[in-house]
Design an enzyme around this catalytic site. Structure first.
Site, PDB file in Angstrom:
ATOM      1  N   SER A 255       0.797  -1.296  -0.013  1.00  0.00           N
ATOM      2  CA  SER A 255      -0.049   0.166   0.033  1.00  0.00           C
ATOM      3  C   SER A 255       0.675   1.191  -0.033  1.00  0.00           C
ATOM      4  O   SER A 255       0.424   2.214  -0.450  1.00  0.00           O
ATOM      5  CB  SER A 255      -1.082   0.174   1.316  1.00  0.00           C
ATOM      6  OG  SER A 255      -0.267  -0.311   2.580  1.00  0.00           O
TER       7      SER A 255
ATOM      8  N   HIS B 179      -5.400  -2.932  -2.577  1.00  0.00           N
ATOM      9  CA  HIS B 179      -5.204  -2.226  -3.650  1.00  0.00           C
ATOM     10  C   HIS B 179      -5.082  -2.784  -5.206  1.00  0.00           C
ATOM     11  O   HIS B 179      -4.795  -1.921  -6.265  1.00  0.00           O
ATOM     12  CB  HIS B 179      -3.859  -1.373  -3.326  1.00  0.00           C
ATOM     13  CG  HIS B 179      -3.750  -0.697  -2.115  1.00  0.00           C
ATOM     14  ND1 HIS B 179      -4.379   0.719  -2.005  1.00  0.00           N
ATOM     15  CD2 HIS B 179      -3.494  -1.163  -0.887  1.00  0.00           C
ATOM     16  CE1 HIS B 179      -4.156   1.059  -0.936  1.00  0.00           C
ATOM     17  NE2 HIS B 179      -3.694   0.144   0.135  1.00  0.00           N
TER      18      HIS B 179
ATOM     19  N   LYS C 271     -11.674   1.162  -1.940  1.00  0.00           N
ATOM     20  CA  LYS C 271     -10.827   1.738  -2.504  1.00  0.00           C
ATOM     21  C   LYS C 271     -11.133   1.722  -4.138  1.00  0.00           C
ATOM     22  O   LYS C 271     -11.837   2.308  -4.446  1.00  0.00           O
ATOM     23  CB  LYS C 271      -9.310   1.126  -2.330  1.00  0.00           C
ATOM     24  CG  LYS C 271      -8.833   1.539  -0.930  1.00  0.00           C
ATOM     25  CD  LYS C 271      -7.925   0.678  -0.280  1.00  0.00           C
ATOM     26  CE  LYS C 271      -7.513   1.208   1.016  1.00  0.00           C
ATOM     27  NZ  LYS C 271      -6.956   0.319   2.176  1.00  0.00           N
TER      28      LYS C 271
END
Ligand SMILES: *Cc1c(COP(=O)(O)O)cnc(C)c1O
Length: 394
Positions: A179, A207, A239
């Site tokens: 990340s 992610h 996300k």
């Protein structure tokens, strides 16, 4: 004896002296390329809304329609009377999307990681984690009560060495996309080692989902890893999906086990059903709108080329996470402040989030950015680094 406030006050003052004091900026706009932060219009390279779905009209419409139908609150935990049709259908769609037998929703990614690790291992077991794993994975390992060790970042020899230890169960856990660095875990190699050494593999792909893989299926799709090779797959919805919450995908046994034994799953209120409905709409966009991933790739290439031309220190990242290494905390903060004065917001990341002396600007790109936006960022970075060098700042 010192009062509570005296003790805390001293530690806060120490935090400021170390340039580690953190402050929240007040947001007064939706997530987009341009934000209103602390009352100021800024071009932002700091969110994790990689595909630009957090404020998408179809996602908002699905949310609104479901709120009309189901109201706002989740009302109860999944096991009492909070497990709505919207949650259930989203779970089926996520399992299908990941090529897994089943999926299970959690209210946040942090809770999913605590909930899975502490349910699967405990005293007498061994948990091995990459040194750069997300804090929630490290906390999950500690909470589990298992013997907890970290191997060197993406270092297969280090992982292999640790796996020689005796334990009842062995679990290897890694971020899919790291990340704060943006690089990918060497998953095919890690999966092969786990299979040789009878260790269970868990990947947190917070992610990667939406961003990696031909249809946005994340790092498992990118490397083509099956449920057998990668039995515990975790993703977050806040996300790339642009909504909120998280999920675990894997075998029917895994999901059933978590429903029975995962405390952060059991003892919490279900996420609002409208969030699940919004996520179903965003999942459709993730799967079908390939142009978002293609655009991101173009922006990433443009940024990397431009930053390399400026002589900035980048990390080996193929993803929209493009950190610019600075090193010292005070210098990193000064550059962040300079950019802010130019109307650009970039996250400044300091220890303990990253190792000491690796403070960095965490530039993130998203599908709402234009090539002009990236050009503006590059030119601001050029003048920021020049100004800081001239001032011989700190
Ligand atoms: C953001 C993040 C989480 C936490 O997810 P939330 O849904 O925000 O709680 C977990 N793991 C990684 C790698 C993350 O980046």
């Amino acid at each position: 004896m010192q009062s509570l406030n005296e003790v805390l006050g001293e530690q806060l003052a120490e935090r400021r002296r170390q340039h580690l004091y953190r402050q929240r900026k007040l947001l007064a706009s939706p997530q987009a390329a341009n934000l209103i932060l602390d009352g100021k219009a800024v071009l932002a390279f700091s969110s994790n809304d990689y595909l630009g779905l957090a404020n998408h009209p179809e996602v908002i419409a699905a949310f609104t329609a479901a709120a009309q139908k189901y109201g706002v609150g989740g009302g109860a935990s999944h096991l009492i009377c909070g497990h709505s049709i919207e949650h259930h259908q989203l779970e089926e769609e996520l399992a299908d999307f990941c090529g897994r037998s089943k999926a299970l929703l959690f209210s946040t990614g942090y809770m999913a990681n605590l909930g899975v690790i502490s349910a699967l291992v405990g005293s007498g077991d061994l948990v091995l984690e990459d040194k750069l794993n997300h804090a929630s994975l490290l906390d999950g390992g500690l909470l589990s009560g298992a013997r907890f060790q970290r191997y060197l970042h993406n270092d297969m020899a280090s992982l292999d060495k640790h796996l020689h230890k005796d334990a009842r169960r062995k679990m290897v856990i890694t971020d899919g996309v790291f990340s704060m660095d943006g690089d990918l875990a060497k998953l095919p190699e890690i999966a092969a080692i786990c299979s040789q050494k009878d260790a269970w593999l868990m990947v947190d792909d917070a992610h990667g989902f939406g961003v990696l893989g031909a249809s946005g299926g994340g790092i498992a799709e990118h490397f083509g890893l099956t449920e057998t090779e990668l039995p515990v797959l975790m993703g977050t919805l806040g996300k790339g999906f642009g909504t909120a919450g998280a999920f675990i995908a894997g075998s029917a046994e895994l999901v059933d086990y978590l429903v029975q034994f995962s405390r952060p799953y059991i003892y919490t209120t279900a996420m609002p059903p409208a969030v699940a409905a919004a996520t179903r709409a965003s999942l459709k966009l993730v799967k079908t709108e390939n142009w978002r991933r293609q655009k991101l790739q173009k922006l990433v290439a443009q940024f990397r080329q431009g930053a390399a031309n400026l002589g900035l220190e980048l990390m080996p990242s193929p993803t929209p996470i493009q950190p610019v290494m600075v090193g010292s905390e005070s210098r990193c903060m000064a550059i962040g402040e300079y950019l802010w004065q130019q109307g650009i917001h970039v996250g400044t990341i300091r220890p303990p989030t990253v190792p000491k002396n690796t403070a960095r600007l965490r530039v993130t790109l998203n599908a709402n950015h234009s090539e002009d936006d990236v050009a503006r960022l590059l030119s601001a970075l050029e003048s920021a680094f020049a100004a800081i060098a001239e001032d011989n700042l700190l």
